[in-house]
Design a protein around this motif. Sequence first.
Motif, PDB file in Angstrom:
ATOM      1  N   PHE A 161      70.975 -75.140 -12.740  1.00 32.98           N
ATOM      2  CA  PHE A 161      70.050 -74.016 -12.563  1.00 32.98           C
ATOM      3  C   PHE A 161      70.765 -72.697 -12.820  1.00 32.98           C
ATOM      4  O   PHE A 161      71.956 -72.543 -12.537  1.00 32.98           O
ATOM      5  N   TYR A 162      70.016 -71.733 -13.283  1.00 30.56           N
ATOM      6  CA  TYR A 162      70.565 -70.391 -13.502  1.00 30.56           C
ATOM      7  C   TYR A 162      70.987 -69.753 -12.180  1.00 30.56           C
ATOM      8  O   TYR A 162      72.033 -69.106 -12.107  1.00 30.56           O
ATOM      9  N   VAL A 163      70.171 -69.915 -11.133  1.00 28.34           N
ATOM     10  CA  VAL A 163      70.470 -69.236  -9.868  1.00 28.34           C
ATOM     11  C   VAL A 163      71.631 -69.883  -9.129  1.00 28.34           C
ATOM     12  O   VAL A 163      72.109 -69.323  -8.134  1.00 28.34           O
ATOM     13  N   SER A 164      72.085 -71.043  -9.599  1.00 28.33           N
ATOM     14  CA  SER A 164      73.182 -71.746  -8.926  1.00 28.33           C
ATOM     15  C   SER A 164      74.485 -71.693  -9.700  1.00 28.33           C
ATOM     16  O   SER A 164      75.453 -72.369  -9.341  1.00 28.33           O
ATOM     17  N   GLU A 165      74.527 -70.908 -10.763  1.00 31.36           N
ATOM     18  CA  GLU A 165      75.710 -70.897 -11.627  1.00 31.36           C
ATOM     19  C   GLU A 165      76.987 -70.555 -10.875  1.00 31.36           C
ATOM     20  O   GLU A 165      78.046 -71.133 -11.131  1.00 31.36           O
ATOM     21  N   ALA A 166      76.885 -69.627  -9.908  1.00 35.07           N
ATOM     22  CA  ALA A 166      78.078 -69.218  -9.170  1.00 35.07           C
ATOM     23  C   ALA A 166      78.617 -70.337  -8.281  1.00 35.07           C
ATOM     24  O   ALA A 166      79.804 -70.353  -7.934  1.00 35.07           O
ATOM     25  N   TYR A 167      77.758 -71.294  -7.932  1.00 36.72           N
ATOM     26  CA  TYR A 167      78.155 -72.377  -7.029  1.00 36.72           C
ATOM     27  C   TYR A 167      78.558 -73.638  -7.797  1.00 36.72           C
ATOM     28  O   TYR A 167      79.425 -74.404  -7.346  1.00 36.72           O
ATOM     29  N   THR A 168      77.929 -73.867  -8.945  1.00 41.43           N
ATOM     30  CA  THR A 168      78.197 -75.096  -9.694  1.00 41.43           C
ATOM     31  C   THR A 168      79.202 -74.906 -10.824  1.00 41.43           C
ATOM     32  O   THR A 168      79.722 -75.880 -11.362  1.00 41.43           O
ATOM     33  N   ASN A 169      79.443 -73.635 -11.191  1.00 40.31           N
ATOM     34  CA  ASN A 169      80.294 -73.319 -12.350  1.00 40.31           C
ATOM     35  C   ASN A 169      79.758 -73.961 -13.630  1.00 40.31           C
ATOM     36  O   ASN A 169      80.526 -74.284 -14.544  1.00 40.31           O
ATOM     37  N   LYS A 170      78.445 -74.167 -13.646  1.00 41.01           N
ATOM     38  CA  LYS A 170      77.767 -74.703 -14.825  1.00 41.01           C
ATOM     39  C   LYS A 170      76.678 -73.725 -15.235  1.00 41.01           C
ATOM     40  O   LYS A 170      75.914 -73.235 -14.395  1.00 41.01           O
ATOM     41  N   ALA A 171      76.606 -73.430 -16.536  1.00 39.83           N
ATOM     42  CA  ALA A 171      75.574 -72.525 -17.025  1.00 39.83           C
ATOM     43  C   ALA A 171      74.199 -73.172 -16.880  1.00 39.83           C
ATOM     44  O   ALA A 171      74.039 -74.378 -17.107  1.00 39.83           O
ATOM     45  N   GLY A 172      73.219 -72.373 -16.476  1.00 46.37           N
ATOM     46  CA  GLY A 172      71.855 -72.877 -16.383  1.00 46.37           C
ATOM     47  C   GLY A 172      71.363 -73.368 -17.737  1.00 46.37           C
ATOM     48  O   GLY A 172      71.770 -72.847 -18.776  1.00 46.37           O
ATOM     49  N   GLU A 173      70.505 -74.365 -17.720  1.00 44.87           N
ATOM     50  CA  GLU A 173      70.004 -74.963 -18.958  1.00 44.87           C
ATOM     51  C   GLU A 173      68.481 -74.902 -18.999  1.00 44.87           C
ATOM     52  O   GLU A 173      67.813 -75.202 -18.013  1.00 44.87           O
ATOM     53  N   TRP A 174      67.947 -74.520 -20.158  1.00 44.37           N
ATOM     54  CA  TRP A 174      66.504 -74.524 -20.407  1.00 44.37           C
ATOM     55  C   TRP A 174      66.242 -75.501 -21.541  1.00 44.37           C
ATOM     56  O   TRP A 174      66.835 -75.384 -22.608  1.00 44.37           O
ATOM     57  N   LEU A 175      65.359 -76.464 -21.320  1.00 43.79           N
ATOM     58  CA  LEU A 175      64.957 -77.380 -22.381  1.00 43.79           C
ATOM     59  C   LEU A 175      63.464 -77.231 -22.630  1.00 43.79           C
ATOM     60  O   LEU A 175      62.670 -77.195 -21.680  1.00 43.79           O
ATOM     61  N   SER A 176      63.098 -77.143 -23.883  1.00 39.65           N
ATOM     62  CA  SER A 176      61.677 -77.129 -24.205  1.00 39.65           C
ATOM     63  C   SER A 176      61.100 -78.499 -23.879  1.00 39.65           C
ATOM     64  O   SER A 176      61.829 -79.496 -23.778  1.00 39.65           O
ATOM     65  N   LEU A 177      59.797 -78.547 -23.716  1.00 38.67           N
ATOM     66  CA  LEU A 177      59.151 -79.831 -23.448  1.00 38.67           C
ATOM     67  C   LEU A 177      59.422 -80.809 -24.581  1.00 38.67           C
ATOM     68  O   LEU A 177      59.674 -81.998 -24.348  1.00 38.67           O
ATOM     69  N   TYR A 178      59.383 -80.326 -25.802  1.00 35.93           N
ATOM     70  CA  TYR A 178      59.638 -81.185 -26.961  1.00 35.93           C
ATOM     71  C   TYR A 178      61.027 -81.820 -26.867  1.00 35.93           C
ATOM     72  O   TYR A 178      61.202 -83.020 -27.094  1.00 35.93           O
ATOM     73  N   GLU A 179      62.041 -81.023 -26.510  1.00 37.01           N
ATOM     74  CA  GLU A 179      63.402 -81.540 -26.393  1.00 37.01           C
ATOM     75  C   GLU A 179      63.504 -82.581 -25.284  1.00 37.01           C
ATOM     76  O   GLU A 179      64.155 -83.623 -25.440  1.00 37.01           O
ATOM     77  N   THR A 180      62.854 -82.295 -24.156  1.00 38.92           N
ATOM     78  CA  THR A 180      62.879 -83.232 -23.034  1.00 38.92           C
ATOM     79  C   THR A 180      62.251 -84.561 -23.428  1.00 38.92           C
ATOM     80  O   THR A 180      62.817 -85.637 -23.182  1.00 38.92           O
ATOM     81  N   LEU A 181      61.078 -84.511 -24.032  1.00 33.77           N
ATOM     82  CA  LEU A 181      60.390 -85.743 -24.415  1.00 33.77           C
ATOM     83  C   LEU A 181      61.186 -86.524 -25.452  1.00 33.77           C
ATOM     84  O   LEU A 181      61.244 -87.762 -25.410  1.00 33.77           O
ATOM     85  N   GLU A 182      61.807 -85.805 -26.365  1.00 35.58           N
ATOM     86  CA  GLU A 182      62.623 -86.459 -27.395  1.00 35.58           C
ATOM     87  C   GLU A 182      63.799 -87.202 -26.759  1.00 35.58           C
ATOM     88  O   GLU A 182      64.087 -88.355 -27.110  1.00 35.58           O
ATOM     89  N   ASP A 183      64.475 -86.538 -25.824  1.00 30.81           N
ATOM     90  CA  ASP A 183      65.622 -87.166 -25.156  1.00 30.81           C
ATOM     91  C   ASP A 183      65.193 -88.360 -24.305  1.00 30.81           C
ATOM     92  O   ASP A 183      65.861 -89.412 -24.292  1.00 30.81           O
ATOM     93  N   VAL A 184      64.114 -88.195 -23.555  1.00 30.73           N
ATOM     94  CA  VAL A 184      63.639 -89.275 -22.685  1.00 30.73           C
ATOM     95  C   VAL A 184      63.265 -90.501 -23.516  1.00 30.73           C
ATOM     96  O   VAL A 184      63.567 -91.644 -23.132  1.00 30.73           O
ATOM     97  N   LYS A 185      62.634 -90.283 -24.636  1.00 28.47           N
ATOM     98  CA  LYS A 185      62.265 -91.408 -25.505  1.00 28.47           C
ATOM     99  C   LYS A 185      63.507 -92.165 -25.976  1.00 28.47           C
ATOM    100  O   LYS A 185      63.514 -93.409 -26.019  1.00 28.47           O
ATOM    101  N   ARG A 186      64.558 -91.449 -26.304  1.00 29.50           N
ATOM    102  CA  ARG A 186      65.792 -92.091 -26.745  1.00 29.50           C
ATOM    103  C   ARG A 186      66.367 -92.971 -25.626  1.00 29.50           C
ATOM    104  O   ARG A 186      66.856 -94.080 -25.880  1.00 29.50           O
ATOM    105  N   ILE A 187      66.310 -92.492 -24.406  1.00 27.59           N
ATOM    106  CA  ILE A 187      66.819 -93.272 -23.276  1.00 27.59           C
ATOM    107  C   ILE A 187      65.951 -94.505 -23.059  1.00 27.59           C
ATOM    108  O   ILE A 187      66.456 -95.625 -22.889  1.00 27.59           O
ATOM    109  N   LEU A 188      64.628 -94.310 -23.053  1.00 26.27           N
ATOM    110  CA  LEU A 188      63.705 -95.418 -22.809  1.00 26.27           C
ATOM    111  C   LEU A 188      63.788 -96.482 -23.903  1.00 26.27           C
ATOM    112  O   LEU A 188      63.629 -97.682 -23.627  1.00 26.27           O
TER     113      LEU A 188
END
Length: 354
Positions: free
Chosen positions: A305-332
């Motif tokens: 998450f963006y609001v948790s970057e200071a705690y996780t040391n990981k940059a927040g991530e935004w995925l479009s719905l298209y990207e999410t569905l594409e990735d999920v299909k690959r896993i399934l």
Amino acid sequence: MEEELQLNVPLLRRRVPNLTSAARTAGLRAATVSNLCTGKIPVGRAEVRTLVALAALAGCSLDELIIRGSGMRMIETGIKALDLLAPVVRGGTVGFVARPNMGQLVLLAEFMHRMNKRGYTTIFWDPGTDAPGISHVKDQSEYVLATRDDLYKQIVKLREEKDILLGVDRSTVLSGELFSLKESLKEAGARPITVALVDMAYAVADDSAAEAYGPLDTLWRFDSDLISRGIYPAIDPITSTSTISEGNYLDAAHLALQQRARKLLRRYRELRLIVTTHGLDKITDSDSQLYRRGERLESYLAQPFYVSEAYTNKAGEWLSLYETLEDVKRILDGELDETEVSELFFKGKLVVRT
């Protein structure tokens, strides 16, 4: 939920101050105009000549007079688990069902942050408490207001130009103030208000959310097992739901992948009880494959998450719905069966290897 078509009442009233008299002069029935403004008569049922006459009085086009596309459709949050399994309904109410220390206010702050980036106006109805995490929500809200009257005035002022995300505590449901605010805003018309409803008293039992929150369009139920394993957002993928998944509101490909993902995760949870206790050798080869795919999908749905970057040391991530569905299909579909689970955990879009 809001109507599919709405009259831009603030624009109309601003440009035609004495609307009743002007309507009569234009040969319109004052009662008809009033009912259109309050929503008692849906815009879709109005006579074309009435709408043309109102547009002429306001000196605007029909496209300016009528706000379109505010019916049941989802708002993309860029959060994989939510957009895939329990999408936010534009103009609807999202209920957060959580126990203490499950991260509901972190998720609300993140929701506010992401909607700010999308051009929404974000408002938080301050309940006057110092609940842990509430400061993060206030920091991500454009407006923090304490009274119903102040909220009404601010929303009426802003609502013509932008959609609004309103964060509120369940105490406003119990007091009747949220209902009162919604009723008064029906007179104001214009763009939808999406409500995010949290329970800072943590008084709602997991199985009584519907009764405790009132009508919900989206339910995000937090899961203690995910939290114990450090998987965030800790939204239960089985019981978190959205009315937009019913009927023909979701794209067919989205709905099909949602159903496949939920089925896999349900089976994975059943198998996990066996595997955790007795090991993988106690389930069949076919179940072992399902288990491993479920494990990968669960890990993939964890997201920085963006609001948790200071705690996780990981940059927040935004995925479009298209990207999410594409990735999920690959896993399934098993394309990532040879990929280590750790490579999918707490990241954004999957990198396609060639």
